[in-house]
Design an enzyme around this catalytic site. Structure first.
Site, PDB file in Angstrom:
ATOM      1  N   THR A 164       0.580  -1.334   0.182  1.00 36.23           N
ATOM      2  CA  THR A 164       0.273   0.123  -0.074  1.00 36.23           C
ATOM      3  C   THR A 164       1.089   1.067  -0.095  1.00 36.23           C
ATOM      4  OG1 THR A 164      -0.291  -0.063   2.237  1.00 36.23           O
ATOM      5  CG2 THR A 164      -2.076  -1.589   1.635  1.00 36.23           C
ATOM      6  N   HIS A 202      -0.995   4.535   0.728  1.00 32.51           N
ATOM      7  CA  HIS A 202      -0.951   5.489   1.330  1.00 32.51           C
ATOM      8  C   HIS A 202      -2.339   4.687   1.992  1.00 32.51           C
ATOM      9  CE1 HIS A 202      -4.740   5.070  -1.476  1.00 32.51           C
ATOM     10  NE2 HIS A 202      -3.793   5.831  -1.638  1.00 32.51           N
ATOM     11  N   GLY A 249      -0.278  -6.874   8.554  1.00 37.72           N
ATOM     12  CA  GLY A 249      -0.271  -5.695   9.288  1.00 37.72           C
ATOM     13  C   GLY A 249      -0.666  -5.621  10.937  1.00 37.72           C
ATOM     14  N   GLY A 250      -1.685  -4.793  10.649  1.00 40.75           N
ATOM     15  CA  GLY A 250      -2.227  -5.266  12.094  1.00 40.75           C
ATOM     16  C   GLY A 250      -3.559  -4.748  12.813  1.00 40.75           C
ATOM     17  N   ASP A 251      -4.441  -4.764  13.192  1.00 37.25           N
ATOM     18  CA  ASP A 251      -5.800  -4.889  13.157  1.00 37.25           C
ATOM     19  C   ASP A 251      -6.247  -3.387  12.119  1.00 37.25           C
ATOM     20  OD1 ASP A 251      -6.246  -6.322  15.483  1.00 37.25           O
ATOM     21  OD2 ASP A 251      -5.362  -5.191  16.558  1.00 37.25           O
ATOM     22  N   GLY A 295       1.323  -5.516  12.998  1.00 40.37           N
ATOM     23  CA  GLY A 295       0.897  -4.506  13.738  1.00 40.37           C
ATOM     24  C   GLY A 295       1.252  -4.349  15.450  1.00 40.37           C
ATOM     25  N   THR A 329      -1.102  -4.091  17.584  1.00 41.92           N
ATOM     26  CA  THR A 329      -1.953  -4.326  18.719  1.00 41.92           C
ATOM     27  C   THR A 329      -2.343  -6.079  18.145  1.00 41.92           C
ATOM     28  OG1 THR A 329      -2.764  -2.838  19.568  1.00 41.92           O
ATOM     29  CG2 THR A 329      -3.762  -4.549  20.299  1.00 41.92           C
ATOM     30  N   ARG A 341       3.333   2.980  22.117  1.00 39.26           N
ATOM     31  CA  ARG A 341       3.071   4.461  22.030  1.00 39.26           C
ATOM     32  C   ARG A 341       1.428   4.333  23.112  1.00 39.26           C
ATOM     33  NH1 ARG A 341       1.771   2.432  17.011  1.00 39.26           N
ATOM     34  NH2 ARG A 341      -0.599   1.805  16.194  1.00 39.26           N
ATOM     35  N   ASP A 381     -11.353   0.083  16.470  1.00 35.02           N
ATOM     36  CA  ASP A 381     -10.651  -0.841  15.844  1.00 35.02           C
ATOM     37  C   ASP A 381      -9.989  -0.223  15.773  1.00 35.02           C
ATOM     38  OD1 ASP A 381     -13.269  -2.457  16.929  1.00 35.02           O
ATOM     39  OD2 ASP A 381     -12.396  -3.177  13.897  1.00 35.02           O
TER      40      ASP A 381
HETATM   41  C1  LIG Z   1      -1.462  -2.241  35.155  1.00 35.18           C
HETATM   42  C2  LIG Z   1      -1.338  -3.227  33.475  1.00 35.18           C
HETATM   43  C3  LIG Z   1      -2.123  -2.660  33.000  1.00 35.18           C
HETATM   44  C4  LIG Z   1      -2.718  -2.912  31.108  1.00 35.18           C
HETATM   45  C5  LIG Z   1      -4.111  -3.093  31.003  1.00 35.18           C
HETATM   46  C6  LIG Z   1      -4.075  -3.632  30.246  1.00 35.18           C
HETATM   47  C7  LIG Z   1      -5.577  -4.084  29.039  1.00 35.18           C
HETATM   48  C8  LIG Z   1      -4.975  -4.294  27.844  1.00 35.18           C
HETATM   49  C9  LIG Z   1      -6.519  -4.560  26.914  1.00 35.18           C
HETATM   50  C10 LIG Z   1      -5.772  -4.104  25.641  1.00 35.18           C
HETATM   51  C11 LIG Z   1      -6.856  -4.110  24.866  1.00 35.18           C
HETATM   52  C12 LIG Z   1      -6.884  -4.299  23.261  1.00 35.18           C
HETATM   53  C13 LIG Z   1      -8.257  -4.170  22.646  1.00 35.18           C
HETATM   54  C14 LIG Z   1      -7.950  -4.374  21.451  1.00 35.18           C
HETATM   55  C15 LIG Z   1      -7.985  -3.266  20.490  1.00 35.18           C
HETATM   56  C16 LIG Z   1      -7.912  -2.444  19.136  1.00 35.18           C
HETATM   57  O1  LIG Z   1      -8.794  -2.859  18.336  1.00 35.18           O
HETATM   58  C17 LIG Z   1      -7.036  -1.270  18.661  1.00 35.18           C
HETATM   59  C18 LIG Z   1      -6.536  -1.043  17.249  1.00 35.18           C
HETATM   60  O2  LIG Z   1      -5.431  -2.332  17.319  1.00 35.18           O
HETATM   61  N1  LIG Z   1      -5.925  -1.427  19.448  1.00 35.18           N
HETATM   62  C19 LIG Z   1      -5.798  -0.414  20.170  1.00 35.18           C
HETATM   63  O3  LIG Z   1      -6.924   0.364  20.510  1.00 35.18           O
HETATM   64  C20 LIG Z   1      -5.087  -0.060  21.272  1.00 35.18           C
HETATM   65  C21 LIG Z   1      -5.371  -0.210  23.245  1.00 35.18           C
HETATM   66  C22 LIG Z   1      -4.228  -0.228  23.796  1.00 35.18           C
HETATM   67  C23 LIG Z   1      -4.868  -0.041  25.147  1.00 35.18           C
HETATM   68  C24 LIG Z   1      -3.109   0.166  26.085  1.00 35.18           C
HETATM   69  C25 LIG Z   1      -3.634   0.424  27.576  1.00 35.18           C
HETATM   70  C26 LIG Z   1      -2.507   0.426  28.309  1.00 35.18           C
HETATM   71  C27 LIG Z   1      -2.629   0.962  30.013  1.00 35.18           C
HETATM   72  C28 LIG Z   1      -1.479   1.113  30.951  1.00 35.18           C
HETATM   73  C29 LIG Z   1      -2.726   1.332  32.009  1.00 35.18           C
HETATM   74  C30 LIG Z   1      -0.869   1.384  33.168  1.00 35.18           C
HETATM   75  C31 LIG Z   1      -1.650   1.621  34.818  1.00 35.18           C
HETATM   76  C32 LIG Z   1      -0.200   2.060  34.995  1.00 35.18           C
HETATM   77  C33 LIG Z   1       0.117   2.689  36.547  1.00 35.18           C
HETATM   78  C34 LIG Z   1       1.094   2.082  37.844  1.00 35.18           C
HETATM   79  N1  LIG Z   2       1.304   2.687   2.743  1.00 35.38           N
HETATM   80  C1  LIG Z   2       0.647   3.253   3.464  1.00 35.38           C
HETATM   81  N2  LIG Z   2       1.156   4.692   4.794  1.00 35.38           N
HETATM   82  C2  LIG Z   2       0.282   4.746   5.344  1.00 35.38           C
HETATM   83  N3  LIG Z   2      -0.943   4.338   6.560  1.00 35.38           N
HETATM   84  C3  LIG Z   2      -1.268   3.115   5.669  1.00 35.38           C
HETATM   85  C4  LIG Z   2      -0.102   2.938   5.021  1.00 35.38           C
HETATM   86  N4  LIG Z   2      -1.479   1.384   4.275  1.00 35.38           N
HETATM   87  C5  LIG Z   2      -2.508   1.887   4.997  1.00 35.38           C
HETATM   88  N5  LIG Z   2      -2.028   2.608   6.218  1.00 35.38           N
HETATM   89  C6  LIG Z   2      -2.666   2.261   7.855  1.00 35.38           C
HETATM   90  O1  LIG Z   2      -2.053   2.594   8.812  1.00 35.38           O
HETATM   91  C7  LIG Z   2      -3.275   2.005   9.788  1.00 35.38           C
HETATM   92  C8  LIG Z   2      -1.965   1.292  10.765  1.00 35.38           C
HETATM   93  O2  LIG Z   2      -1.471  -0.023  10.293  1.00 35.38           O
HETATM   94  P1  LIG Z   2      -1.741  -1.289  11.131  1.00 35.38           P
HETATM   95  O3  LIG Z   2      -2.981  -1.083  11.798  1.00 35.38           O
HETATM   96  O4  LIG Z   2      -1.259  -1.977   9.745  1.00 35.38           O
HETATM   97  O5  LIG Z   2      -0.993  -0.853  12.063  1.00 35.38           O
HETATM   98  P2  LIG Z   2      -0.854  -0.817  13.800  1.00 35.38           P
HETATM   99  O6  LIG Z   2      -1.447   0.134  13.795  1.00 35.38           O
HETATM  100  O7  LIG Z   2       0.432  -0.283  14.079  1.00 35.38           O
HETATM  101  O8  LIG Z   2      -0.744  -1.705  14.776  1.00 35.38           O
HETATM  102  P3  LIG Z   2      -2.918  -1.996  15.081  1.00 35.38           P
HETATM  103  O9  LIG Z   2      -4.085  -2.097  14.668  1.00 35.38           O
HETATM  104  O10 LIG Z   2      -2.253  -3.772  15.525  1.00 35.38           O
HETATM  105  O11 LIG Z   2      -2.396  -1.325  16.452  1.00 35.38           O
HETATM  106  C9  LIG Z   2      -4.610   1.568   9.573  1.00 35.38           C
HETATM  107  O12 LIG Z   2      -5.473   2.480   9.926  1.00 35.38           O
HETATM  108  C10 LIG Z   2      -4.178   1.484   7.889  1.00 35.38           C
HETATM  109  O13 LIG Z   2      -5.243   2.094   7.153  1.00 35.38           O
END
Ligand SMILES: CCCCCCCCCCCCC/C=C/[C@@H](O)[C@H](CO)NC(=O)CCCCCCCCCCCCCCC
Ligand SMILES: Nc1ncnc2c1ncn2[C@@H]1O[C@H](COP(=O)(O)OP(=O)(O)OP(=O)(O)O)[C@@H](O)[C@H]1O
Ligand SMILES: [Ca+2]
Length: 558
Positions: free
Chosen positions: A180, A182, A206-208, A250, A252, A321, A517
């Site tokens: 891809t 973009h 790639g990722g989600d 990706g 996640t 991040r 997502d």
């Molecule tokens: C103390 C540790 C606690 C850890 C708790 C972890 C819970 C993680 C649950 C993750 C659920 C992911 C669901 C998936 C979502 C995807 O459609 C989306 C696209 O890839 N990813 C995210 O939005 C990415 C979402 C990423 C969220 C990460 C959250 C991290 C929280 C950290 C909190 C730290 C507190 C520390 C205090 C001392």
């Molecule tokens: N060539 C490209 N340049 C820039 N962005 C792109 C390109 N191809 C796809 N994308 C965009 O990149 C974004 C992130 O991609 P992707 O989901 O693969 O990785 P991620 O965000 O690191 O992982 P996750 O979704 O698992 O957290 C998507 O929303 C997609 O639309």
């Protein structure tokens, strides 16, 4: 009349021993023949070794190929450690590549090479195995592959070239590959240009977010081709016929992890090759009768919306991040006011507090999926599936101040949280688990978050409630439909100004964002409906793992 699978049985050499090799249309089995029973001469005997036996399901054989023993190397150039005496006596060899299971749901490609003295016998084996592989009609032959070069740690192209392409080639799968250029390139190509008839499936590297692009492209294309209006929240959507494969690259990788059990490119490629099929629910999200997006994993307002909004500005950090923004958002501790109304799924098997999990061949998904997605021939469309009885029971409403409002259509298991946001959620049961986390102390919220990393129940807390629902709506407080966006912008400016003026105050902004997502939605007021089994993946759900592996991860509590 159905063609009977051919049965083959021969004594063949493998390493330094003679094996009884049997192919019966379902299994390929090779069993070492005890030394005193061997009838083939020329073997080097190990009279005290206990005979070993192996079985491989034909459905998990990837390929079979001739091996040039005289040349001393096999097809991929690896040196064959065959004693010269043996190669002279049994110069005809063939190699079978098959799926082998490793720890933690990982699949690997393994090779076994059999030798014999007769060229015709070798041909018979190769031909019979190939015939049986050809009869597996669910296997893809031609795939359309999209690679996101910028997802995760920016390794997509390298992962595909080094780990996946050689496996597809070995299994005689041809591919058209698009890297891809973009964001939304893959989505728009699928929506308008791609010649879908040519392919047996679409694979994304790639990722989600990349997976979400593929889903949007395929679902939109399918609705357009069938004259279905996506803007109507009540509309039944037509399921997509092409399966989607995810090669995880990706940050996640939650869809891959929750459908396969691990985010490993080789494992995912092997699930594509063997032609697995896993149906999946898809949520449609609307605002004021306008379609916004589809969601397959998480729709999160409050905490996960704020984490995402903050993390998008830090893409340069890669997957880390989310941890950085997660920590920052946790400290910020904002809550949001609003009303959540929802239609509980009452006609189904299963609840969000079950101890059973959605696993390969899940009975609950099969049972609940049949309720409304219609196995009857005239009901080809899938739905926001609600029974009359469920409508009669009616909508529930919860109002209040929330730290997080999450809808998990599947467990959302991922490496950060191996059990996921809703461990008992199902991939294909036509429901989503609505998790409401009310305003509570930072300490309690931390306890709740920590439970996502262990086997403890994150719902067993007074400020958390969970409902398995077919549809839901969220209305933020102060929301006046048409001017919501203006309000959001003004509200944000107003609150950020106040908070800059009073850094010590603990007030929260009026609006968060929806994390759909991994994409930010432009509206806070949304309406969501689940479409049972709208798409299919090249996966089979998580396979049960041996008990000893499960015991290796004991739970911990806070
Ligand atoms: C103390 C540790 C606690 C850890 C708790 C972890 C819970 C993680 C649950 C993750 C659920 C992911 C669901 C998936 C979502 C995807 O459609 C989306 C696209 O890839 N990813 C995210 O939005 C990415 C979402 C990423 C969220 C990460 C959250 C991290 C929280 C950290 C909190 C730290 C507190 C520390 C205090 C001392
Ligand atoms: N060539 C490209 N340049 C820039 N962005 C792109 C390109 N191809 C796809 N994308 C965009 O990149 C974004 C992130 O991609 P992707 O989901 O693969 O990785 P991620 O965000 O690191 O992982 P996750 O979704 O698992 O957290 C998507 O929303 C997609 O639309
Ligand atoms: Ca579901």
């Amino acid at each position: 009349m159905e063609k009977q699978p051919r049965l083959l049985a021969s004594q063949l050499f493998l390493k330094n021993s003679v094996f009884e090799v049997l192919l019966n249309g379902v299994l390929l089995t090779w069993k070492e023949i005890p030394a005193n029973k061997k009838v083939v001469s020329g073997s080097i005997h190990h009279p005290f070794k206990v005979g070993t036996s192996h079985s491989v399901s034909v459905s998990e054989i990837l390929a079979v190929r001739e091996l040039d023993v005289g040349g001393g190397t096999n097809d991929d150039g690896r040196w064959q450690k065959m004693p010269q005496k043996l190669t002279e006596a049994y110069p005809y060899a063939f190699t079978v590549s098959y799926v082998e299971r490793a720890r933690q749901h990982r699949w690997r490609c393994s090779d076994v090479t059999f030798h014999c003295s007769d060229g015709a016998l070798r041909q018979q084996w190769i031909q019979t195995i190939r015939e049986q592989l050809t009869a597996l009609t669910s296997r893809p032959k031609h795939l359309l592959v999209y690679i996101n070069p910028y997802g995760g740690k920016q390794q997509g192209e390298c992962i595909y070239e080094q780990k996946v392409a050689p496996l597809f080639a070995c299994a005689s799968i041809s591919t058209d590959v698009i890297v891809t250029e973009h964001a939304n390139h893959a989505r728009d190509h699928l929506k308008t240009e791609a010649e879908l008839k040519k392919y047996d499936g679409v694979v994304c590297v790639g990722g989600d977010g990349m997976f979400s692009e593929i889903v949007h492209g395929l679902v939109s294309r399918t609705q357009r081709d069938n004259g279905v209006d996506q803007n109507s929240p009540e509309e039944k959507l037509v399921p997509c016929s092409l399966r989607i494969g995810i090669i995880p690259a990706g940050s996640t990788d939650c869809i891959c992890y929750a459908t396969v059990g691990i985010n490993d490119p080789v494992t995912s490629a092997l699930h594509v090759i063997v032609g697995d099929s896993q149906p999946m629910d898809v949520c449609s999200v609307h605002h004021n009768n306008t379609f916004l997006r589809y969601s397959i994993s998480l729709l999160g307002y409050g905490f996960y919306g704020d984490v995402l909004a903050d993390s998008e500005r830090k893409r340069w950090m890669g997957p880390a991040r989310y941890d950085f923004s997660g920590f920052k958002t946790f400290l910020t501790h904002h809550h949001y006011e609003g009303a959540v109304s929802f239609l509980p799924a009452t006609d189904i098997l299963g609840t969000p507090r079950d101890k059973t999990r959605c696993r390969a061949g899940c009975f609950i998904c099969q049972h609940n999926g049949q309720l409304y997605s219609g196995d009857s021939p005239d009901e080809s469309k899938t739905a926001p599936d609600v029974s009359d009885r469920e409508y009669e029971v009616g909508w529930g409403v919860v109002r209040g101040k929330f730290l997080a409002i999450n809808a998990a259509s599947m467990s959302c298991a991922c490496p950060r949280s191996p059990m996921g946001l809703s461990p008992a959620a199902h991939l294909a049961d036509g429901t989503t688990d609505l998790i409401l986390v009310r305003k509570c102390s930072r300490f309690n919220f931390l306890r709740h978050l920590l439970r996502h990393t262990s086997k403890d129940d994150q719902f067993d807390m007074t400020f958390v409630e969970v409902h398995r629902v077919r549809r839901f709506r969220f209305t933020p407080r102060h929301c006046q439909n048409d001017s919501e966006l203006d309000l959001r912008e003004n509200g944000k400016q107003l609150f950020s100004q106040i908070c800059r003026d009073h850094p010590a105050c603990s007030c929260s902004p009026a609006y968060s964002s929806w994390n759909c997502d991994g994409e930010i939605l432009p509206h806070a007021a949304i309406e969501v409906g689940v479409h049972c089994q709208l798409i299919k993946l090249f996966a089979r759900g998580i396979e049960e793992q041996p008990l000893f592996e499960d015991l290796a991860n004991p739970p911990c509590a806070l």
